[in-house]
Structure formats: C-alpha cells, structure tokens
Scaffold this motif. Sequence first.
Motif, short mmCIF file in Angstrom:
data_model
loop_
_atom_site.label_atom_id
_atom_site.label_comp_id
_atom_site.label_asym_id
_atom_site.label_seq_id
_atom_site.Cartn_x
_atom_site.Cartn_y
_atom_site.Cartn_z
N ASP A 2 65.13 -53.89 6.88
CA ASP A 2 65.39 -52.45 6.89
C ASP A 2 64.45 -51.70 5.94
O ASP A 2 64.54 -50.48 5.82
N GLY A 3 63.55 -52.41 5.27
CA GLY A 3 62.58 -51.77 4.39
C GLY A 3 63.12 -51.32 3.06
O GLY A 3 62.44 -50.62 2.32
N LYS A 6 47.06 -57.28 -4.19
CA LYS A 6 46.88 -56.86 -2.81
C LYS A 6 47.92 -57.56 -1.95
O LYS A 6 48.07 -58.78 -2.01
N GLN A 7 48.64 -56.77 -1.13
CA GLN A 7 49.62 -57.36 -0.22
C GLN A 7 48.92 -58.01 0.95
O GLN A 7 48.03 -57.44 1.56
N CYS A 8 49.34 -59.23 1.26
CA CYS A 8 48.84 -59.96 2.43
C CYS A 8 50.05 -60.38 3.26
O CYS A 8 51.14 -60.60 2.73
N ASN A 9 49.87 -60.46 4.55
CA ASN A 9 50.96 -60.83 5.44
C ASN A 9 51.02 -62.34 5.63
O ASN A 9 49.99 -62.97 5.85
N GLY A 10 52.23 -62.87 5.55
CA GLY A 10 52.48 -64.27 5.88
C GLY A 10 53.08 -64.31 7.28
O GLY A 10 52.83 -63.42 8.10
N HIS A 11 53.89 -65.28 7.55
CA HIS A 11 54.55 -65.39 8.85
C HIS A 11 55.83 -64.56 8.85
O HIS A 11 56.58 -64.55 7.88
N GLY A 12 56.08 -63.86 9.94
CA GLY A 12 57.29 -63.05 10.06
C GLY A 12 57.33 -61.97 8.99
O GLY A 12 56.38 -61.22 8.82
N SER A 13 58.42 -61.93 8.24
CA SER A 13 58.58 -60.91 7.20
C SER A 13 58.00 -61.34 5.85
O SER A 13 58.06 -60.58 4.89
N ARG A 51 70.07 -49.68 -11.46
CA ARG A 51 69.27 -50.06 -10.31
C ARG A 51 69.63 -49.16 -9.14
O ARG A 51 70.79 -48.81 -8.96
N ARG A 52 68.63 -48.82 -8.36
CA ARG A 52 68.84 -48.03 -7.16
C ARG A 52 68.07 -48.69 -6.04
O ARG A 52 67.21 -49.54 -6.29
N GLU A 53 68.36 -48.35 -4.82
CA GLU A 53 67.60 -48.91 -3.71
C GLU A 53 66.15 -48.45 -3.82
O GLU A 53 65.88 -47.30 -4.15
N VAL A 54 65.23 -49.38 -3.55
CA VAL A 54 63.80 -49.09 -3.62
C VAL A 54 63.19 -49.34 -2.25
O VAL A 54 63.42 -50.40 -1.64
N ASP A 55 62.44 -48.38 -1.77
CA ASP A 55 61.75 -48.51 -0.49
C ASP A 55 60.63 -49.54 -0.63
O ASP A 55 59.90 -49.55 -1.63
N TRP A 56 60.50 -50.42 0.36
CA TRP A 56 59.47 -51.46 0.31
C TRP A 56 58.08 -50.87 0.13
O TRP A 56 57.27 -51.39 -0.62
N GLU A 57 57.79 -49.78 0.83
CA GLU A 57 56.45 -49.19 0.71
C GLU A 57 56.18 -48.66 -0.70
O GLU A 57 55.06 -48.73 -1.19
N ASP A 58 57.21 -48.16 -1.38
CA ASP A 58 57.06 -47.74 -2.78
C ASP A 58 56.78 -48.96 -3.65
O ASP A 58 55.93 -48.92 -4.55
N PHE A 59 57.49 -50.06 -3.39
CA PHE A 59 57.25 -51.29 -4.15
C PHE A 59 55.83 -51.80 -3.91
O PHE A 59 55.12 -52.15 -4.85
N ARG A 60 55.42 -51.84 -2.65
CA ARG A 60 54.07 -52.32 -2.31
C ARG A 60 53.01 -51.51 -3.04
O ARG A 60 52.11 -52.06 -3.66
N ARG A 61 53.13 -50.18 -2.97
CA ARG A 61 52.15 -49.31 -3.61
C ARG A 61 52.14 -49.52 -5.13
O ARG A 61 51.07 -49.65 -5.74
#
Length: 105
Positions: free
Chosen positions: A71-72, A42-49, A24-34
């Motif tokens: 920290d993403g 489809k990513q949708c926003n909830g409250h806060g994070s 396992r290595r650190e994964v950037d949130w944007e890479d995970f989202r994509r």
Amino acid sequence: MVFVLRRRDFEVFESLFRIDGAARREVDWEDFRRAFERLDFKQCNGHGSARYFKALGDPPRETFHWHRPHDGIITPDAQGRMRKKMERLYEWTEASFREKTATDE
C-alpha cells in the motif's frame, strides 16, 4: 556522522528514530526512498516488492534491504524494525539526524 536534512526528509527519520520523543506516524514509501537517497544511497529493485538501497559514497556501507509495502505506507510497527536494522548496519541513532536550519545555509 550527523546527517543534516531538509524538513521533509528529517521528518522521515524523526518518525523512525523517535527523535526527541516524537511519536511514530505512517510514512509514505516515496518519502522514505527520497530521504534515504539524500543519505547517498540509491534504491534498486529486487524481485517483487523487494528493494535494496546501495550505498554510493565513502565510506563503503552495507546495502539496506527492505520490502516495499504493497500500500506504499510504512507503518509505525515496521519503522521499529527498520530502526533496529539501521542501528545494526550503520550504528545510527536519533543523534545521527538533525533538521537543517537557517544557520546551515
């Protein structure tokens, strides 16, 4: 079902599911989202994070909920928890993902 993914997207699930014993290595949130969106979510926003990924395709699947790291970066420890949640919700395993090759073109 097996998801055939481009290298960059495959690397996300390779880390989460430790495919072929990968560390396992650190994964950037944007890479995970994509990468998750490539699986027809489809990513949708909830409250806060809070974020949730709504399945768009067939068959209908449960929504995946997760908090975006401030920290993403998705740490290896968090990936283990993500994996367990995906196994429970979707019955995905390391065999559910493979990297796209030239013969897939």
